[in-house]
Design a protein around this motif. Structure first.
Motif, PDB file in Angstrom:
ATOM      1  N   HIS A  35      41.640  25.353  35.761  1.00 39.20           N
ATOM      2  CA  HIS A  35      41.630  26.590  36.540  1.00 39.20           C
ATOM      3  C   HIS A  35      40.184  26.974  36.864  1.00 39.20           C
ATOM      4  O   HIS A  35      39.330  26.993  35.993  1.00 39.20           O
ATOM      5  N   VAL A  36      39.932  27.274  38.129  1.00 35.93           N
ATOM      6  CA  VAL A  36      38.625  27.745  38.575  1.00 35.93           C
ATOM      7  C   VAL A  36      38.815  29.170  39.084  1.00 35.93           C
ATOM      8  O   VAL A  36      39.588  29.415  40.015  1.00 35.93           O
ATOM      9  N   GLU A  37      38.128  30.103  38.439  1.00 37.30           N
ATOM     10  CA  GLU A  37      38.245  31.500  38.866  1.00 37.30           C
ATOM     11  C   GLU A  37      37.360  31.688  40.096  1.00 37.30           C
ATOM     12  O   GLU A  37      36.138  31.781  39.999  1.00 37.30           O
ATOM     13  N   TRP A  38      37.969  31.711  41.254  1.00 37.84           N
ATOM     14  CA  TRP A  38      37.240  31.790  42.520  1.00 37.84           C
ATOM     15  C   TRP A  38      37.668  33.011  43.303  1.00 37.84           C
ATOM     16  O   TRP A  38      38.839  33.378  43.322  1.00 37.84           O
ATOM     17  N   ARG A  39      36.686  33.636  43.917  1.00 38.67           N
ATOM     18  CA  ARG A  39      36.952  34.750  44.823  1.00 38.67           C
ATOM     19  C   ARG A  39      36.052  34.582  46.042  1.00 38.67           C
ATOM     20  O   ARG A  39      34.947  34.070  45.929  1.00 38.67           O
ATOM     21  N   PRO A  40      36.487  35.044  47.195  1.00 36.86           N
ATOM     22  CA  PRO A  40      35.635  34.949  48.377  1.00 36.86           C
ATOM     23  C   PRO A  40      34.334  35.732  48.174  1.00 36.86           C
ATOM     24  O   PRO A  40      34.320  36.761  47.495  1.00 36.86           O
ATOM     25  N   VAL A  41      33.266  35.233  48.761  1.00 34.60           N
ATOM     26  CA  VAL A  41      31.978  35.920  48.699  1.00 34.60           C
ATOM     27  C   VAL A  41      32.140  37.328  49.245  1.00 34.60           C
ATOM     28  O   VAL A  41      32.799  37.542  50.276  1.00 34.60           O
ATOM     29  N   ALA A  42      31.568  38.292  48.554  1.00 37.53           N
ATOM     30  CA  ALA A  42      31.585  39.703  48.963  1.00 37.53           C
ATOM     31  C   ALA A  42      33.008  40.229  49.148  1.00 37.53           C
ATOM     32  O   ALA A  42      33.248  41.093  49.988  1.00 37.53           O
ATOM     33  N   GLY A  43      33.936  39.687  48.393  1.00 35.47           N
ATOM     34  CA  GLY A  43      35.321  40.144  48.477  1.00 35.47           C
ATOM     35  C   GLY A  43      35.978  39.863  49.811  1.00 35.47           C
ATOM     36  O   GLY A  43      36.957  40.479  50.169  1.00 35.47           O
ATOM     37  N   GLY A  44      35.419  38.920  50.577  1.00 36.98           N
ATOM     38  CA  GLY A  44      35.970  38.569  51.880  1.00 36.98           C
ATOM     39  C   GLY A  44      35.394  39.377  53.031  1.00 36.98           C
ATOM     40  O   GLY A  44      35.750  39.168  54.183  1.00 36.98           O
ATOM     41  N   ASN A  45      34.475  40.291  52.734  1.00 37.93           N
ATOM     42  CA  ASN A  45      33.835  41.102  53.775  1.00 37.93           C
ATOM     43  C   ASN A  45      32.802  40.232  54.495  1.00 37.93           C
ATOM     44  O   ASN A  45      31.756  39.898  53.937  1.00 37.93           O
ATOM     45  N   LYS A  46      33.081  39.849  55.742  1.00 43.33           N
ATOM     46  CA  LYS A  46      32.216  38.922  56.478  1.00 43.33           C
ATOM     47  C   LYS A  46      30.818  39.481  56.711  1.00 43.33           C
ATOM     48  O   LYS A  46      29.829  38.768  56.569  1.00 43.33           O
ATOM     49  N   LYS A  47      30.731  40.740  57.071  1.00 43.87           N
ATOM     50  CA  LYS A  47      29.422  41.351  57.344  1.00 43.87           C
ATOM     51  C   LYS A  47      28.546  41.325  56.088  1.00 43.87           C
ATOM     52  O   LYS A  47      27.398  40.892  56.123  1.00 43.87           O
ATOM     53  N   LEU A  48      29.107  41.761  54.972  1.00 42.27           N
ATOM     54  CA  LEU A  48      28.364  41.754  53.717  1.00 42.27           C
ATOM     55  C   LEU A  48      28.058  40.328  53.273  1.00 42.27           C
ATOM     56  O   LEU A  48      26.963  40.037  52.777  1.00 42.27           O
ATOM     57  N   GLY A  49      28.990  39.407  53.481  1.00 43.90           N
ATOM     58  CA  GLY A  49      28.761  38.001  53.149  1.00 43.90           C
ATOM     59  C   GLY A  49      27.602  37.423  53.929  1.00 43.90           C
ATOM     60  O   GLY A  49      26.787  36.664  53.386  1.00 43.90           O
ATOM     61  N   ASN A  50      27.496  37.753  55.224  1.00 45.69           N
ATOM     62  CA  ASN A  50      26.376  37.275  56.036  1.00 45.69           C
ATOM     63  C   ASN A  50      25.044  37.839  55.551  1.00 45.69           C
ATOM     64  O   ASN A  50      24.034  37.136  55.527  1.00 45.69           O
ATOM     65  N   ILE A  51      25.032  39.103  55.158  1.00 49.99           N
ATOM     66  CA  ILE A  51      23.816  39.716  54.625  1.00 49.99           C
ATOM     67  C   ILE A  51      23.409  39.013  53.338  1.00 49.99           C
ATOM     68  O   ILE A  51      22.236  38.659  53.164  1.00 49.99           O
ATOM     69  N   LEU A  52      24.345  38.783  52.447  1.00 48.58           N
ATOM     70  CA  LEU A  52      24.037  38.090  51.186  1.00 48.58           C
ATOM     71  C   LEU A  52      23.558  36.664  51.451  1.00 48.58           C
ATOM     72  O   LEU A  52      22.643  36.165  50.768  1.00 48.58           O
ATOM     73  N   ASN A  53      24.132  36.010  52.432  1.00 43.84           N
ATOM     74  CA  ASN A  53      23.737  34.654  52.784  1.00 43.84           C
ATOM     75  C   ASN A  53      22.284  34.594  53.272  1.00 43.84           C
ATOM     76  O   ASN A  53      21.539  33.661  52.981  1.00 43.84           O
ATOM     77  N   GLN A  54      21.857  35.618  53.990  1.00 49.38           N
ATOM     78  CA  GLN A  54      20.486  35.687  54.492  1.00 49.38           C
ATOM     79  C   GLN A  54      19.490  35.928  53.357  1.00 49.38           C
ATOM     80  O   GLN A  54      18.338  35.481  53.445  1.00 49.38           O
ATOM     81  N   LEU A  55      19.928  36.570  52.288  1.00 50.69           N
ATOM     82  CA  LEU A  55      19.045  36.834  51.146  1.00 50.69           C
ATOM     83  C   LEU A  55      18.777  35.587  50.325  1.00 50.69           C
ATOM     84  O   LEU A  55      17.726  35.451  49.717  1.00 50.69           O
ATOM     85  N   GLY A  56      19.746  34.685  50.282  1.00 50.85           N
ATOM     86  CA  GLY A  56      19.621  33.515  49.418  1.00 50.85           C
ATOM     87  C   GLY A  56      19.390  32.308  50.194  1.00 50.85           C
ATOM     88  O   GLY A  56      19.059  31.273  50.053  1.00 50.85           O
TER      89      GLY A  56
END
Length: 56
Positions: A35-56
């Motif tokens: 079992h792999v405990e996986w969740r979408p980045v930023a809870g699936g929020n695309k806008k927040l996910g893109n911001i987090l992606n730009q930080l890393g």
């Protein structure tokens, strides 16, 4: 023997992503499961996910 027949003749081994209850049911049936405990980045929020992606 065809490749598909070999596949269905082999022992089932599962990698489960997300829903843990699914892996628990497989374990009860003596199926090898990881079992792999996986969740979408930023809870699936695309806008927040893109911001987090730009930080890393």
């Amino acid at each position: 023997m065809s490749k598909i027949n070999k596949l269905f003749d082999s022992e089932l081994r599962v990698i489960n992503l997300g829903l843990e209850s699914f892996s628990e049911e497989l374990k009860l049936q003596k199926t090898e499961v990881v079992h792999v405990e996986w969740r979408p980045v930023a809870g699936g929020n695309k806008k927040l996910g893109n911001i987090l992606n730009q930080l890393g």
